[in-house]
Motif scaffolding. Structure first.
Motif, PDB file in Angstrom:
ATOM      1  N   VAL A 403       0.828  -1.213   0.000  1.00 48.06           N
ATOM      2  CA  VAL A 403       0.000   0.000   0.000  1.00 48.06           C
ATOM      3  C   VAL A 403       0.860   1.260   0.000  1.00 48.06           C
ATOM      4  N   THR A 481      -3.063  -7.612  -2.470  1.00 46.02           N
ATOM      5  CA  THR A 481      -3.258  -6.165  -2.389  1.00 46.02           C
ATOM      6  C   THR A 481      -3.002  -5.503  -3.734  1.00 46.02           C
ATOM      7  N   ILE A 484      -6.103  -5.826  -5.751  1.00 37.74           N
ATOM      8  CA  ILE A 484      -7.134  -4.875  -5.317  1.00 37.74           C
ATOM      9  C   ILE A 484      -6.800  -3.469  -5.812  1.00 37.74           C
ATOM     10  N   LEU A 485      -5.520  -3.100  -5.736  1.00 38.06           N
ATOM     11  CA  LEU A 485      -5.099  -1.766  -6.157  1.00 38.06           C
ATOM     12  C   LEU A 485      -5.185  -1.570  -7.657  1.00 38.06           C
ATOM     13  N   VAL A 488      -8.858  -0.147  -7.335  1.00 38.85           N
ATOM     14  CA  VAL A 488      -9.149   0.772  -6.230  1.00 38.85           C
ATOM     15  C   VAL A 488      -8.005   1.767  -6.138  1.00 38.85           C
ATOM     16  N   ASN A 491      -5.587   4.271  -1.452  1.00 35.90           N
ATOM     17  CA  ASN A 491      -4.708   3.316  -0.775  1.00 35.90           C
ATOM     18  C   ASN A 491      -5.323   2.795   0.514  1.00 35.90           C
ATOM     19  N   LYS A 493      -8.535   2.549   1.411  1.00 32.23           N
ATOM     20  CA  LYS A 493      -9.637   1.622   1.149  1.00 32.23           C
ATOM     21  C   LYS A 493      -9.117   0.255   0.701  1.00 32.23           C
ATOM     22  N   ALA A 494      -8.098   0.267  -0.154  1.00 33.74           N
ATOM     23  CA  ALA A 494      -7.511  -0.997  -0.599  1.00 33.74           C
ATOM     24  C   ALA A 494      -6.904  -1.757   0.571  1.00 33.74           C
ATOM     25  N   SER A 498      -8.097  -5.444   1.961  1.00 35.73           N
ATOM     26  CA  SER A 498      -7.145  -6.552   2.004  1.00 35.73           C
ATOM     27  C   SER A 498      -6.967  -7.074   3.427  1.00 35.73           C
TER      28      SER A 498
END
Length: 642
Positions: A403, A481, A484-485, A488, A491, A493-494, A498
């Motif tokens: 992140v 992660t 997800i990123l 999204v 950072n 929220k991701a 996760s």
């Protein structure tokens, strides 16, 4: 290269697209309000010229650049030609460039390194010479050793421009290059662009919202937009003549650019002024359509080779240049990542600390809390808690590092992939080639700290397997992660998403917070799909089947449980201290769902657990490689371009 080699022409271009933001669901189902953004736009710009697109906010300036660059999502009608070649995405990526309003560079790199580690067709000595030339032209030579995160706004904007100029574009688009700059730096940037246009034969199109009078001499052409309509397009010097002829002369001592911009802007101060200005602008638009043909093709500067019949330029030059090879591009990206990670500057040291020392530091704190742990029965729960902390540390450090570091590289990837430099698979391969060795070294150091509390070094293979399992856990959440990123942007929220997934898996599948024995059948079978089940089972078996925990142990110095039966009789058939005679009985209680279960050849089978744990990590890496090949919806990609 002479100024008349290239001609960009737009003829009767209409563009309809999204006119307001909507929710994620609305965008996915296409239920977004759309409208006509550009209406019958025609313009011409030649090599060596600077054209300014002027208009108030919402006039369609950025939409025009997106249409030319083929990044606009919506319905486009009309013709866009570069030397009579229809403008396509491939053609624009190869021979043109686009400097957006915001661009993220890799922290930890200097200005010169940022230039050098940008994938281009040039390499070696030619690239170094070009970088020095561009830095000199953009007045960046004196800050060449300065980190990009320490640049001023003006220096950062010039760096953004230079990164595109090094690719030798024939057309350069710039979205608000002077936004939020003081007058001196505004003048500097526009003058630099004008000099670059003439020196390199580049046609430059830039947008401006509040042009100053001192930039007037640097603009060969101007295009006024109002709500998508063309009020005027043509040479800046002919502009004065045209508006004078139609009855709108510019007053003396007035800035002509700003005066006619105000004339082309709807006045919203009152309803009466709104209606009046709207009718006036509509009349100006219609008048230019009728009388503006000769001004549209006119230019403020006539070169000896300038030929208004630009159809003659169709086959004069080669428009399609070759791209850098994938191996060269991959090596450039890889060296850029390594250089940024090993930089001795603030950003580089931060990355090195996160990659190498965050996990060992976490394990050092664990060692402080657990180093007094003795070989007693009452420490079984503490050992189980230490295993949980080790797994949690590997998982959460993977999330935190990703992140904090990955989004910058991800955003740069989304920006460069719009330029056609490389794809998602190459980006992930190079990122993993940097990230995985760092995480492996970090895990080795961390395991050296904590392993003496859970095992011993008499069998080096145990240490290797322990390290491998923790590394696989770290890698899995890192890749999770990253996936997800991909969609999204935020950072935090991701990270929350996760972490939530990881906490659920740790709670249900580790057999530590909640025993496998007590799970409902559907939850039990669901744990087969989680990495946590196999990693925790492997570590639990390794820890609790050590020789020192295989014999009957006392609960503590005051309660000796050597004879478990006698102890049970003393307490009326039950024993509150000697619940677990040894490590095996502890594992049996946590993992055995049936008295007939042979857990050590089933759920606690070593080779299966370590193999599946590593397979999860490898599978997630492969999954991401395919995931980044999938075309994303336009509204997702738009979030990362700027």
């Amino acid at each position: 290269m002479i100024a008349s080699d290239y001609v960009l022409e737009l003829c009767n271009v209409f563009y309809s697209g999204q006119v307001e933001n909507g929710s994620c669901v609305q965008r996915m189902i296409g239920n977004i309000k759309t409208g006509v953004i550009l209406k019958d736009v025609s313009m011409v710009v030649h090599s060596g010229e600077v054209l300014a697109v002027l208009g108030s906010k919402g006039s369609g300036k950025k939409a025009l650049l997106d249409v030319i660059s083929r990044r606009a999502q919506g319905s486009i009608r009309g013709q866009i030609h570069l030397n009579n070649h229809p403008m396509s995405m491939c053609l624009f990526q190869q021979r043109c460039a686009y400097v957006t309003h915001k661009c993220d560079f890799i922290p930890g790199l200097t200005v010169e390194q940022t230039f050098y580690y940008t994938p281009t067709r040039l390499s070696g000595y030619l690239k170094k010479a070009k970088v020095k030339q561009i830095m000199a032209d953009l007045v960046l030579s004196q800050v060449s050793s300065k980190c990009v995160e320490d640049l001023t706004k003006s220096e950062y904007r010039r760096l953004m421009i230079g990164i595109q100029l090094i690719k030798e574009p024939v057309v350069l688009l710039l979205d608000e290059p002077t936004w939020d700059l003081d007058p001196l730096n505004t003048y500097l940037i526009v003058s630099i662009l004008s000099n670059a246009a003439k020196k390199y034969g580049t046609a430059i199109i830039l947008t401006m919202e509040k042009p100053r009078s001192d930039v007037f001499p640097f603009l060969e052409r101007v295009l006024y937009l109002c709500l998508g309509d063309v009020v005027y397009t043509g040479g800046t010097r002919q502009m004065l003549e045209y508006f004078n002829e139609i009855g709108f002369p510019c007053p003396q001592l007035e800035n002509p650019l700003m005066y006619y911009l105000c004339l082309s802007t709807v006045d919203r101060r009152s309803r009466e002024r709104f209606v009046e200005s709207n009718h006036q602008i509509a009349a100006l638009v219609e008048k230019f359509k009728i009388e503006g043909g000769m001004f549209r093709k006119g230019s403020g500067v006539i070169t000896p080779n300038h030929n208004m019949d630009h159809g003659m330029h169709g086959n004069k030059v080669t428009l399609l240049y070759g791209r850098p090879g994938q191996c060269i591009t991959g090596w450039t990206i890889y060296t850029r990542l390594v250089t940024a990670s090993l930089s001795f500057r603030k950003a580089g040291l931060r990355q090195a600390f996160l990659r190498l020392f965050l996990l060992p530091l976490y394990f050092f704190f664990l060692w402080i809390f657990y180093n007094e742990m003795k070989t007693w029965q009452h420490t079984f729960i503490s050992r189980s808690g230490l295993i949980l902390n080790c797994l949690s540390a590997a998982y959460f450090c993977g999330i935190v590092n990703t992140v904090l570091m990955y989004p910058t590289y991800r955003t740069r990837y989304y920006q460069e992939t719009q330029e056609g430099l490389y794809g998602g698979t190459l980006f992930l391969l190079t990122y993993n080639l940097v990230s995985l060795p760092f995480s492996f070294i970090s895990t080795i150091l961390a395991t050296l700290i904590i392993f003496p509390l859970l095992g011993d070094f008499e069998n080096p293979l145990d240490y290797v397997c322990f390290t491998l399992v923790l590394w696989a856990c770290y890698t899995f959440t890192e890749q999770q992660t990253m996936a997800i990123l991909m969609i999204v942007k935020d950072n935090v929220k991701a990270a929350i998403f996760s972490i939530y997934i990881t906490v659920v898996c740790l709670t249900l599948s580790s057999g530590i917070l909640r025993s496998i024995k007590g799970l409902q059948d559907w939850l039990y079978y669901l744990t087969y799909a989680t990495q946590t089940r196999y990693a925790a089972a492997f570590l639990n078996r390794k820890v609790f089947t050590r020789p020192s925990l295989s014999q009957m142990l006392p609960f503590d110095p005051q309660h000796n449980c050597t004879n478990i039966y006698e102890t049970s009789l003393l307490h009326g058939g039950s024993n509150h201290f000697c619940r677990y005679t040894n490590g095996q009985s502890f594992l049996t209680e946590r993992y055995s769902r049936d008295p007939t279960d042979v857990i050590f050849s089933g759920i606690l089978e070593e080779d299966l657990n370590i193999g599946v744990t590593c397979a999860f990590a490898l599978g997630m890496i492969i999954f991401n490689l395919f995931l980044y090949l999938i075309p994303l919806p336009s509204f997702v990609k738009a979030k990362f371009r700027e």
